[in-house]
Design a protein around this motif. Structure first.
Motif, PDB file in Angstrom:
ATOM      1  N   THR A  73       0.862  -1.247   0.062  1.00 51.33           N
ATOM      2  CA  THR A  73      -0.072   0.195   0.120  1.00 51.33           C
ATOM      3  C   THR A  73       0.773   1.289  -0.038  1.00 51.33           C
ATOM      4  OG1 THR A  73      -1.803  -1.282   1.071  1.00 51.33           O
ATOM      5  CG2 THR A  73      -1.853   1.320   1.168  1.00 51.33           C
ATOM      6  N   LEU A  76       2.697   1.320  -3.472  1.00 51.08           N
ATOM      7  CA  LEU A  76       1.499   1.807  -4.531  1.00 51.08           C
ATOM      8  C   LEU A  76       0.841   3.136  -4.343  1.00 51.08           C
ATOM      9  CD1 LEU A  76      -0.310   0.669  -6.886  1.00 51.08           C
ATOM     10  CD2 LEU A  76      -2.065   0.364  -5.023  1.00 51.08           C
ATOM     11  N   VAL A  77       0.575   3.743  -3.167  1.00 49.77           N
ATOM     12  CA  VAL A  77       0.117   5.051  -3.086  1.00 49.77           C
ATOM     13  C   VAL A  77       1.136   6.144  -3.354  1.00 49.77           C
ATOM     14  CG1 VAL A  77      -1.177   6.706  -1.711  1.00 49.77           C
ATOM     15  CG2 VAL A  77      -1.810   4.298  -1.662  1.00 49.77           C
ATOM     16  N   SER A  78       2.289   5.881  -2.848  1.00 50.96           N
ATOM     17  CA  SER A  78       3.417   6.839  -3.038  1.00 50.96           C
ATOM     18  C   SER A  78       3.752   7.011  -4.411  1.00 50.96           C
ATOM     19  CB  SER A  78       4.621   6.606  -1.962  1.00 50.96           C
ATOM     20  OG  SER A  78       5.157   5.427  -2.527  1.00 50.96           O
ATOM     21  N   ASP A  79       3.590   5.916  -5.303  1.00 54.95           N
ATOM     22  CA  ASP A  79       4.215   5.783  -6.608  1.00 54.95           C
ATOM     23  C   ASP A  79       2.936   6.659  -7.316  1.00 54.95           C
ATOM     24  OD1 ASP A  79       5.890   5.261  -8.783  1.00 54.95           O
ATOM     25  OD2 ASP A  79       4.210   3.707  -9.420  1.00 54.95           O
ATOM     26  N   ALA A  80       1.779   6.204  -6.987  1.00 57.36           N
ATOM     27  CA  ALA A  80       0.473   6.845  -7.836  1.00 57.36           C
ATOM     28  C   ALA A  80       0.404   8.219  -7.558  1.00 57.36           C
ATOM     29  CB  ALA A  80      -0.676   6.250  -7.645  1.00 57.36           C
ATOM     30  N   THR A  81       0.742   9.060  -6.684  1.00 53.50           N
ATOM     31  CA  THR A  81       0.739  10.041  -6.239  1.00 53.50           C
ATOM     32  C   THR A  81       1.949  11.188  -6.195  1.00 53.50           C
ATOM     33  OG1 THR A  81       0.987   9.831  -3.824  1.00 53.50           O
ATOM     34  CG2 THR A  81      -1.407   9.526  -4.542  1.00 53.50           C
ATOM     35  N   GLY A  82       3.199  10.276  -6.028  1.00 47.93           N
ATOM     36  CA  GLY A  82       4.510  11.091  -6.224  1.00 47.93           C
ATOM     37  C   GLY A  82       4.760  11.448  -4.734  1.00 47.93           C
ATOM     38  N   TYR A  84       5.461  10.267  -0.513  1.00 44.89           N
ATOM     39  CA  TYR A  84       5.504   9.356   0.442  1.00 44.89           C
ATOM     40  C   TYR A  84       4.582   9.845   1.532  1.00 44.89           C
ATOM     41  CZ  TYR A  84       9.427   7.122  -1.886  1.00 44.89           C
ATOM     42  OH  TYR A  84      10.142   6.420  -2.725  1.00 44.89           O
ATOM     43  N   GLY A  87       1.373   7.832   0.858  1.00 43.37           N
ATOM     44  CA  GLY A  87       1.399   6.510   1.153  1.00 43.37           C
ATOM     45  C   GLY A  87       1.725   6.029   2.533  1.00 43.37           C
TER      46      GLY A  87
END
Length: 115
Positions: A73, A76-82, A84, A87
């Protein structure tokens, strides 16, 4: 007969029939209560001798998805939003949800039974 601090507890549990229902049995419980735990390494040796390697491996693998879901999680979230921070917030929310939901799910499994 057991001698020591755990003797009364084991006798009480035996009288109630609880020890009879345990997988490890009375002899293993007596040996466990008699022997002092010296180090973490010796306690892992005891666990392996009482439960077996198969149980330890299955227990580890059974807990792995819960830990990996939080890491997944976060990534995924840090990669999708840019970010950390987003995330970490999502992974923290998942950890809180697991901490709240696990006892509830355990209570339901105790009442209804595992399926």
């Amino acid at each position: 007969m057991i001698m020591g601090a755990g003797a009364g507890l084991l006798d009480l549990l035996t009288a109630q029939g609880f020890v009879r229902d345990l997988v490890v049995g009375r002899r293993a419980a007596e040996a466990f209560l008699r022997s002092p735990v010296v180090s973490p390494l010796s306690s892992y040796r005891r666990l392996l001798s009482l439960a077996g390697v198969g149980y330890v491996v299955v227990a580890f693998l059974g807990r792995l998805p819960l830990a990996m879901s939080q890491l997944g999680t976060l990534l995924l979230v840090s990669d999708a939003t840019g970010r950390y921070a987003a995330g970490g917030l999502a992974a923290g929310a998942l950890a809180v949800a697991n901490a709240v939901g696990a006892p509830l799910a355990g209570g339901i499994a105790d009442r209804v039974g595992q399926r």
